[in-house]
Enzyme design. Structure first.
Site, PDB file in Angstrom:
ATOM      1  N   CYS A   1      -9.755  -2.719 -10.701  1.00 57.80           N
ATOM      2  CA  CYS A   1      -9.256  -1.684  -9.798  1.00 57.80           C
ATOM      3  C   CYS A   1      -7.842  -1.856  -9.122  1.00 57.80           C
ATOM      4  CB  CYS A   1     -10.458  -1.022  -8.632  1.00 57.80           C
ATOM      5  SG  CYS A   1     -10.579  -2.234  -7.325  1.00 57.80           S
TER       6      CYS A   1
ATOM      7  N   GLU B   1     -11.627 -10.235  -4.717  1.00 58.92           N
ATOM      8  CA  GLU B   1      -9.931 -10.242  -4.597  1.00 58.92           C
ATOM      9  C   GLU B   1      -9.607 -11.368  -3.833  1.00 58.92           C
ATOM     10  OE1 GLU B   1      -8.948  -6.693  -2.392  1.00 58.92           O
ATOM     11  OE2 GLU B   1     -10.765  -6.857  -1.113  1.00 58.92           O
TER      12      GLU B   1
ATOM     13  N   ASP C   1      -4.639  -8.008  -4.466  1.00 57.64           N
ATOM     14  CA  ASP C   1      -4.955  -9.202  -3.281  1.00 57.64           C
ATOM     15  C   ASP C   1      -5.497 -10.502  -3.997  1.00 57.64           C
ATOM     16  OD1 ASP C   1      -4.467  -8.349  -0.790  1.00 57.64           O
ATOM     17  OD2 ASP C   1      -6.234  -6.846  -0.891  1.00 57.64           O
TER      18      ASP C   1
ATOM     19  N   HIS D   1       0.742  -1.183  -0.085  1.00 54.44           N
ATOM     20  CA  HIS D   1      -0.172  -0.029   0.073  1.00 54.44           C
ATOM     21  C   HIS D   1       1.027   1.332   0.199  1.00 54.44           C
ATOM     22  CE1 HIS D   1      -3.410  -2.965   0.998  1.00 54.44           C
ATOM     23  NE2 HIS D   1      -3.919  -2.078   0.277  1.00 54.44           N
TER      24      HIS D   1
HETATM   25  C1  PEP Z   1      -6.730  -4.993  -4.644  1.00 57.61           C
HETATM   26  O1  PEP Z   1      -6.412  -5.862  -3.836  1.00 57.61           O
HETATM   27  O2  PEP Z   1      -6.323  -4.880  -5.720  1.00 57.61           O
HETATM   28  C2  PEP Z   1      -7.256  -3.567  -4.123  1.00 57.61           C
HETATM   29  C3  PEP Z   1      -7.535  -2.734  -5.169  1.00 57.61           C
HETATM   30  O3  PEP Z   1      -7.274  -3.158  -2.975  1.00 57.61           O
HETATM   31  P1  PEP Z   1      -5.970  -3.088  -2.305  1.00 57.61           P
HETATM   32  O4  PEP Z   1      -4.957  -2.832  -2.886  1.00 57.61           O
HETATM   33  O5  PEP Z   1      -6.421  -1.611  -1.272  1.00 57.61           O
HETATM   34  O6  PEP Z   1      -5.930  -3.994  -0.954  1.00 57.61           O
HETATM   35 MG    MG Z   2      -7.418  -5.562  -1.728  1.00 50.94          MG
END
Ligand code: PEP
Ligand code: MG
Length: 544
Positions: free
Chosen positions: A499, A428, A452, A189
């Site tokens: 996303c 995910e 994920d 992140h």
């Molecule tokens: C993902 O897991 O691809 C996602 C968009 O959520 P995050 O990266 O915040 O876990």
């Molecule tokens: Mg995620």
């Protein structure tokens, strides 16, 4: 001059002075002071030193740069001298017998929380200045780093052993050029935050504290770092930075054009944001809406869970900044690397497989209902889509629907206006992808979180820098799960978006378009290069 190889998160470049970031938790050792008078004297001496440093920085910046850039140090002097801040620290030392470090940190954090919860984006951004002032006091109290701080008047590159998402989100982005860290991975992140800020980051660098205050170049394209570059190299990179800037500006020409292939297949392009202030970049890069607002980033560092009013005003402000646009707000996705003080999460053996996201929300409905009520009320002001993270079963969606119905009833009984948001889920986990047909019958839309989904499908910790070479976003198992999800969504006539970071991977764009993916949601800086790639693509005869 030193050249060091690292792992890059993007192809961006930066030239600037390095500033070594020490984790605050390493500076604050004790909360309670043995000698209150001595602590007060230490604080007052640090206060005077900081005032002098800021005056010196102001004058130097004025001489070397401009009045506008010097103003920031004047503003920091005002924050430091602010009687609310200053008196609260002295009171904490004198009456609560806290150490100077603890008093500065706790007062600074509280003030920061007040600012980041403000509706006005200008005031919200002042939270980062509070952090700067607090850090300056803490560094001076620790007796370290004064000279390095003194020499840096311009934007800088942050060097750290590691940076957590909560530390990253608190950084003052107005003067941040890039990150270099020893730990971290491109799918963490922290890397995602750097991408949203549109700054380069190099990870896996064997950092040296002595580089503090030295000039460096980050080359994200070639994944390397130069320490003390010579004049010729600086000129070469400066020219490249200027030419990249021109190319980005030229892309503005397609800003308001649709993301449509040569043979007429159109997709929606949305932006991923982490704070409402990212909306400015999303709009400037032509986002058709917000495909993912990671709401948990707003509240990562706060000690008290924000109440309904605070959350409502923030969600509403997001909807009002992009009126009539598609806005997706994801419910709290805390846990693993996103740890918040107010949740006091216990350490876990396997946090990524543990107590996180929807699991926390369903286990603590009183906490979740505050967010759901705020979202329902905000939904009266625009096209709000609620997105649930980490779903693995139909029962979880049904339970959220029950909670939404309870919240609606409460709001109706109170006479509080609310809207009817659209409810979607993140795909995910492999469980969700395999069960996509059943889940599609319960959800209004899907959003595929490839970060994920890759982590859980490939059984690879996305935050582990050593696994980076194994973490393969092109892995056939992953592509097959994404394809299955898209087919299931379309069988049930619901739209599907991607996303996760793969959405911006241009080597996968054609594959996703061929699957009939309806929308892609990416960091604002990735929007126009992606649109350009889509507009240059031709799918083959069967729309594939
Ligand atoms: C993902 O897991 O691809 C996602 C968009 O959520 P995050 O990266 O915040 O876990
Ligand atoms: Mg995620």
């Amino acid at each position: 001059m030193l050249t060091i190889k690292g792992q890059s998160i993007s192809s961006e470049l930066a030239i600037g002075t390095i500033r070594y970031y020490r984790h605050i938790k390493n500076i604050i050792h004790d909360a309670v002071a043995a000698d209150t008078d001595a602590e007060l004297a230490r604080y007052r001496s640090a206060y005077r030193k900081c005032m002098d440093q800021l005056q010196h920085l102001h004058d130097k910046t004025l001489r070397q740069l401009s009045a506008e850039e010097a103003d920031i140090f004047e503003m920091h002097r005002m924050l430091l001298a602010d009687s609310q801040f200053h008196n609260a620290i002295e009171t904490s030392i004198m009456q609560e017998h806290k150490t100077a470090e603890y008093a500065v940190y706790s007062v600074g954090q509280k003030l920061w929380e007040r600012f980041i919860n403000m509706e006005d984006p200008y005031l919200q951004a002042r939270g980062a200045d509070i952090q700067d002032v607090m850090n300056r006091l803490l560094f001076v109290l620790s007796g370290k780093n004064e000279s390095a701080l003194d020499n840096i008047t311009e934007p800088f590159i942050v060097m750290a052993q590691d940076l957590s998402p909560s530390e990253t989100v608190q950084m003052n982005t107005s003067r941040l050029l890039g990150f270099i860290t020893r730990e971290g991975s491109p799918y963490s992140h922290t890397a995602i935050l750097a991408k949203t800020m549109s700054i380069p980051a190099l990870m896996h660098i064997d950092i040296d504290e002595n580089w503090d205050g030295h000039l460096a170049i980050i080359d994200g394209k070639n994944q390397c770092l130069y320490i003390d570059p010579d004049e010729a190299l600086i000129r070469k990179y400066q020219a490249e930075i200027n030419s990249d800037k021109k190319k980005r500006e030229a892309l503005q020409a397609i800003r308001d054009l649709p993301a449509i292939t040569q043979d007429g297949h159109e997709v929606k392009l949305y932006a991923n944001i982490n704070t409402p202030s990212d909306i400015t970049a999303a709009i400037s890069q032509g986002a058709e809406g917000i495909g993912l607002f990671r709401s948990e980033f707003l509240y990562l560092n706060v000690h008290e869970y924000p109440d309904e009013e605070v959350q409502y005003s923030i969600y509403r402000s997001v909807l009002e900044r992009m009126p009539d646009r598609h806005i997706v707000i994801r419910t709290l996705d805390l846990g693993t690397d996103k740890r918040s003080p107010y949740l006091a999460l216990e350490p876990e053996e396997n946090p990524a497989l543990g107590y996180r996201a929807i699991r926390i929300c369903l286990n603590q409905p009183e906490l979740f209902k505050v967010q759901l009520r705020a979202l329902l009320r905000a939904a009266a002001h625009g096209s709000l889509h609620i997105l649930l993270p980490m779903i693995i079963s139909v029962q979880e969606i049904r339970r959220v629907k029950e909670l939404l119905a309870v919240c609606k009833k409460e709001l109706t009984d109170e006479g509080t206006p609310y809207g009817n948001p659209i409810l979607g889920i993140m795909i995910e986990t492999p469980a969700a992808a395999v069960m996509a047909d059943e889940l599609a019958a319960e959800a209004d839309f899907f959003s595929i979180g490839t970060n994920d989904l890759a982590q859980y499908t490939l059984a690879l910790d996305r935050n582990n820098a050593r696994l980076h070479t194994f973490y393969d976003p092109h892995h056939p198992a992953l592509i097959r799960l994404i394809g299955m999800t898209a087919e299931a969504a379309h069988r049930h006539n619901i739209p599907v978006c991607i996303c996760g970071e793969s959405g911006a991977d241009l080597t996968l764009t054609k594959t996703f378009l061929s699957m009939g993916i309806d929308a892609l949601s990416v960091a604002p800086s990735a929007l126009l290069p992606l649109k350009q790639a889509i507009r240059g693509t031709t799918l083959d005869s069967a729309g594939k």
